[in-house]
Design an enzyme around this catalytic site. Structure first.
Site, PDB file in Angstrom:
ATOM      1  N   ASP A 205       8.447 -35.643 -13.059  1.00 51.13           N
ATOM      2  CA  ASP A 205       9.429 -35.307 -12.030  1.00 51.13           C
ATOM      3  C   ASP A 205      10.827 -35.564 -12.575  1.00 51.13           C
ATOM      4  O   ASP A 205      10.987 -36.040 -13.704  1.00 51.13           O
ATOM      5  CB  ASP A 205       9.175 -36.114 -10.741  1.00 51.13           C
ATOM      6  CG  ASP A 205       9.545 -35.331  -9.483  1.00 51.13           C
ATOM      7  OD1 ASP A 205      10.582 -34.639  -9.491  1.00 51.13           O
ATOM      8  OD2 ASP A 205       8.803 -35.410  -8.486  1.00 51.13           O
ATOM      9  N   HIS A 253       5.177 -24.268  -2.021  1.00 52.19           N
ATOM     10  CA  HIS A 253       5.796 -23.735  -0.801  1.00 52.19           C
ATOM     11  C   HIS A 253       7.314 -23.895  -0.790  1.00 52.19           C
ATOM     12  O   HIS A 253       7.993 -23.331   0.067  1.00 52.19           O
ATOM     13  CB  HIS A 253       5.167 -24.348   0.461  1.00 52.19           C
ATOM     14  CG  HIS A 253       5.529 -25.775   0.725  1.00 52.19           C
ATOM     15  ND1 HIS A 253       4.738 -26.608   1.474  1.00 52.19           N
ATOM     16  CD2 HIS A 253       6.581 -26.546   0.370  1.00 52.19           C
ATOM     17  CE1 HIS A 253       5.287 -27.806   1.582  1.00 52.19           C
ATOM     18  NE2 HIS A 253       6.410 -27.781   0.907  1.00 52.19           N
TER      19      HIS A 253
END
Length: 347
Positions: A205, A253
């Site tokens: 990340d 998403h």
């Protein structure tokens, strides 16, 4: 004897009333968390309206109405004249508990609820209102550290239970090392490595998020099992190598279709034969008519992102095949963060 005419049920606006007043439930819930009601009733305390009034420093009338409202929502139980936390409230809405969920509610109340008041503008402009594209790099680029911390805390809580659900439907004994792309504070690797003792993992990340993951991993005493690698899965040409399973949980998403397809191609390039990518999401049905959790999360992506939306399993299946995955299966889940996992297997 003549037959009686069939009875007809009159069409009533009851369901429309429930939709129209849905915010009453949310704001009651959010107000109780913000004012500290569940903390006051923690550890089995049972208090009267008068005692809650004194404990929260509010008048009798609002205390009475707040307690009745929370009891009606299943957040409180009542015995005689005394109220206490319900089991879910005691477990998840008392600050300091391991899986505190109140941060998620506070995040929604402070950041998303105000933004949703501009939904007509958002529908007309196709632009988010929780951040400013062109001025800020992303929805995570915020000047309010407290709001950002609430976001990561709530994501950790939701992801923990989604990871447990995933462990119940997918057999990780076939894998040795996981890569959690956009893994946040590391909830998936922590839960999965605890469940499957042979596994090791990597959280991938952005650098500031990696700092949060390192702390969670240390707290879980899994420093020797889970690594943290800073990077940007959108801009980096390749994903970290050496993994035979990749997890994308509530990631795709956030982005448009082409971005999602590109990321899946990166996943395929990083996986060895027999490896798998697991897409954990709130999946729309193929007709795109529901379920509500997935469809309304899609609306929330309209509020929060430039191109994000919720997709169906059929759409992910198509993307995975285009990316070179030989076989795809869909497994149902029951979790707050996902109702299914779409698994693509590398040949």
């Amino acid at each position: 004897m003549p037959e009686s005419p069939p009875s007809t049920t009159p069409l009533l606006p009851t369901s429309l009333m429930q939709l129209a007043t849905g915010f009453w439930s949310f704001k009651t819930y959010a107000g109780a968390i913000e004012i500290g009601l569940f903390n006051l009733l923690a550890n089995g305390r049972e208090l009267t309206v008068e005692e809650v009034s004194a404990g929260l420093g509010i008048a009798h009338r609002p205390a009475d109405l707040l307690l009745a409202g929370c009891a009606s929502l299943g957040l409180l139980d009542k015995s005689g004249t005394r109220y206490r936390n319900s089991a879910p409230a005691e477990e998840f809405l008392v600050e300091g508990r391991p899986y505190y969920f109140g941060g998620f509610v506070r995040y929604l109340d402070r950041r998303e609820y105000p933004a949703w008041q501009h939904i007509t503008e958002i529908l007309r402009t196709n632009r988010p209102t929780t951040w400013t594209p062109g001025t800020q790099q992303s929805l995570f680029d915020t000047e309010d550290p407290q709001t950002l911390q609430l976001f990561w805390d709530c994501m950790y809580s939701i992801s923990t239970f989604t990871a447990r659900a995933l462990a119940g439907v997918y057999d990780f004994t076939r894998h040795k090392r996981l890569l959690d792309v956009g893994g946040g504070a590391g909830a998936f690797p922590i839960e999965l490595c605890r469940t499957f003792g042979h596994l090791s993992a990597t959280v991938f990340d952005l650098p500031p998020v990696c700092d949060l993951a390192r702390q969670k991993i240390t707290d879980a005493t899994l420093d020797d099992t889970i690594d943290v690698v800073p990077g940007d899965f959108l801009r980096d040409a390749e994903l970290p190598p050496g993994h035979d399973a990749i997890i994308l949980s509530m990631i795709l998403h956030d982005w448009d279709e082409e971005t999602g397809r590109t990321l899946l191609r990166k996943c395929r390039a990083a996986l060895p034969p027999g490896g798998a990518v697991l897409i954990c999401e709130l999946l729309l049905n193929d007709e795109r008519t529901g379920p509500p959790a997935a469809a309304l999360m899609g609306m929330n992506m309209l509020v929060e992102t430039e191109g994000g939306k919720n997709y169906s399993a059929a759409e992910y299946r198509s993307w995975l095949r285009e990316a070179g995955f030989a076989r795809v299966e869909v497994l149902p889940l029951e979790a707050a963060g996902a109702n299914g996992v779409v698994v693509g297997y590398a040949s």
